[in-house]
Design a protein around this motif. Structure first.
Motif, PDB file in Angstrom:
ATOM      1  N   ILE A 102       0.913  -1.296   0.105  1.00 20.48           N
ATOM      2  CA  ILE A 102      -0.055   0.064  -0.037  1.00 20.48           C
ATOM      3  C   ILE A 102       0.734   1.324   0.021  1.00 20.48           C
ATOM      4  O   ILE A 102       0.434   2.181  -0.537  1.00 20.48           O
ATOM      5  N   GLY A 103       1.857   1.338   0.622  1.00 24.36           N
ATOM      6  CA  GLY A 103       2.893   2.403   0.885  1.00 24.36           C
ATOM      7  C   GLY A 103       3.544   2.788  -0.653  1.00 24.36           C
ATOM      8  O   GLY A 103       3.606   3.729  -0.960  1.00 24.36           O
ATOM      9  N   GLY A 104       3.897   1.401  -1.267  1.00 27.95           N
ATOM     10  CA  GLY A 104       4.494   1.634  -2.478  1.00 27.95           C
ATOM     11  C   GLY A 104       3.470   2.162  -3.652  1.00 27.95           C
ATOM     12  O   GLY A 104       3.689   3.061  -4.453  1.00 27.95           O
ATOM     13  N   ALA A 105       2.290   1.914  -3.475  1.00 23.49           N
ATOM     14  CA  ALA A 105       1.279   2.233  -4.539  1.00 23.49           C
ATOM     15  C   ALA A 105       0.976   3.552  -4.420  1.00 23.49           C
ATOM     16  O   ALA A 105       0.944   4.377  -5.218  1.00 23.49           O
ATOM     17  N   VAL A 106       0.900   3.968  -2.963  1.00 23.67           N
ATOM     18  CA  VAL A 106       0.462   5.426  -2.629  1.00 23.67           C
ATOM     19  C   VAL A 106       1.767   6.540  -3.180  1.00 23.67           C
ATOM     20  O   VAL A 106       1.332   7.310  -3.726  1.00 23.67           O
ATOM     21  N   THR A 107       2.816   5.902  -2.688  1.00 23.17           N
ATOM     22  CA  THR A 107       3.906   6.815  -3.038  1.00 23.17           C
ATOM     23  C   THR A 107       4.254   6.966  -4.640  1.00 23.17           C
ATOM     24  O   THR A 107       4.541   8.248  -5.158  1.00 23.17           O
ATOM     25  N   ALA A 108       4.031   5.952  -5.327  1.00 27.76           N
ATOM     26  CA  ALA A 108       4.139   5.783  -6.806  1.00 27.76           C
ATOM     27  C   ALA A 108       3.106   6.584  -7.315  1.00 27.76           C
ATOM     28  O   ALA A 108       3.307   7.312  -8.389  1.00 27.76           O
ATOM     29  N   ILE A 122      -1.070   6.948 -14.365  1.00 23.78           N
ATOM     30  CA  ILE A 122      -1.027   6.630 -12.857  1.00 23.78           C
ATOM     31  C   ILE A 122      -1.063   5.421 -12.559  1.00 23.78           C
ATOM     32  O   ILE A 122      -0.284   5.142 -11.592  1.00 23.78           O
ATOM     33  N   VAL A 123      -2.399   4.892 -12.929  1.00 24.52           N
ATOM     34  CA  VAL A 123      -2.746   3.492 -12.432  1.00 24.52           C
ATOM     35  C   VAL A 123      -1.436   2.348 -12.799  1.00 24.52           C
ATOM     36  O   VAL A 123      -0.932   1.616 -11.593  1.00 24.52           O
ATOM     37  N   PRO A 124      -0.756   2.278 -13.870  1.00 22.98           N
ATOM     38  CA  PRO A 124       0.551   1.424 -14.009  1.00 22.98           C
ATOM     39  C   PRO A 124       1.433   1.934 -13.030  1.00 22.98           C
ATOM     40  O   PRO A 124       2.134   0.817 -12.687  1.00 22.98           O
ATOM     41  N   ASP A 125       1.364   2.910 -12.753  1.00 23.87           N
ATOM     42  CA  ASP A 125       2.913   3.523 -11.878  1.00 23.87           C
ATOM     43  C   ASP A 125       2.533   2.872 -10.528  1.00 23.87           C
ATOM     44  O   ASP A 125       3.428   2.444  -9.754  1.00 23.87           O
ATOM     45  N   ALA A 126       1.195   3.256 -10.277  1.00 26.33           N
ATOM     46  CA  ALA A 126       1.212   2.432  -8.843  1.00 26.33           C
ATOM     47  C   ALA A 126       1.146   1.100  -8.421  1.00 26.33           C
ATOM     48  O   ALA A 126       1.509   0.715  -7.571  1.00 26.33           O
ATOM     49  N   ILE A 127       0.858   0.392  -9.572  1.00 21.73           N
ATOM     50  CA  ILE A 127       0.893  -0.941  -9.734  1.00 21.73           C
ATOM     51  C   ILE A 127       2.348  -1.480  -9.640  1.00 21.73           C
ATOM     52  O   ILE A 127       2.844  -1.976  -8.652  1.00 21.73           O
ATOM     53  N   THR A 128       3.234  -0.567 -10.344  1.00 18.63           N
ATOM     54  CA  THR A 128       4.406  -0.904 -10.306  1.00 18.63           C
ATOM     55  C   THR A 128       5.142  -0.534  -8.761  1.00 18.63           C
ATOM     56  O   THR A 128       6.020  -1.318  -8.298  1.00 18.63           O
TER      57      THR A 128
END
Length: 143
Positions: A102-108, A122-128
């Protein structure tokens, strides 16, 4: 914060007490990762200067500005991630790999929104970001 090190590697810990665990983690991440990014930038520019065979005050100034920029950028990113992970841990009341995800998704997501005008990214970056943070957490469990 959990840590790992190679056998025989030097260790430097700096303790700055901000009076709040959230702030302590955020500042610690900023300082450590920012220092690594600045050092990497300095090493890279030193290599290029040596390869070119000359150095000028302009090169030195350019290197110093790049070190500061890289250190602040990566330090801020690390501080935001660690703060988010800690916040999620406090909200959920448990410490596991889901906090990192969750922290990685929010930060990305925050990074993507701040640096790009492409809403489709935005969504692919959050997933990455979630995938990288989760993988790092699993690797940390193995060591």
């Amino acid at each position: 914060m959990p840590s790992a090190r190679l056998s025989g590697s030097p260790r430097l810990d700096v303790a700055i007490d901000m009076g709040n665990p959230f702030l302590n983690l955020t500042v610690d991440g900023f300082l450590k990762i920012g220092a690594v990014a600045a050092t990497r930038s300095a090493a890279e520019d030193t290599y290029h200067i040596i390869r070119n065979g000359n150095i000028s005050s302009h090169d030195f100034e350019k290197t110093l500005k790049k070190m500061c920029k890289e250190g602040v950028y990566w330090g801020t990113l690390a501080g935001v991630y660690l703060g988010m992970e800690y916040g999620v841990e406090r909200i959920r009341g448990t410490r596991d790999w889901k906090n990192a995800m969750i922290g990685g998704a929010v930060t990305a997501t925050l990074l993507s929104v701040a640096t790009t005008n492409n809403k489709d990214k935005i969504v692919p970056d959050a997933i990455t970001g979630a995938a990288i943070a989760t993988a790092a957490e699993f690797i940390n469990y193995l060591t």
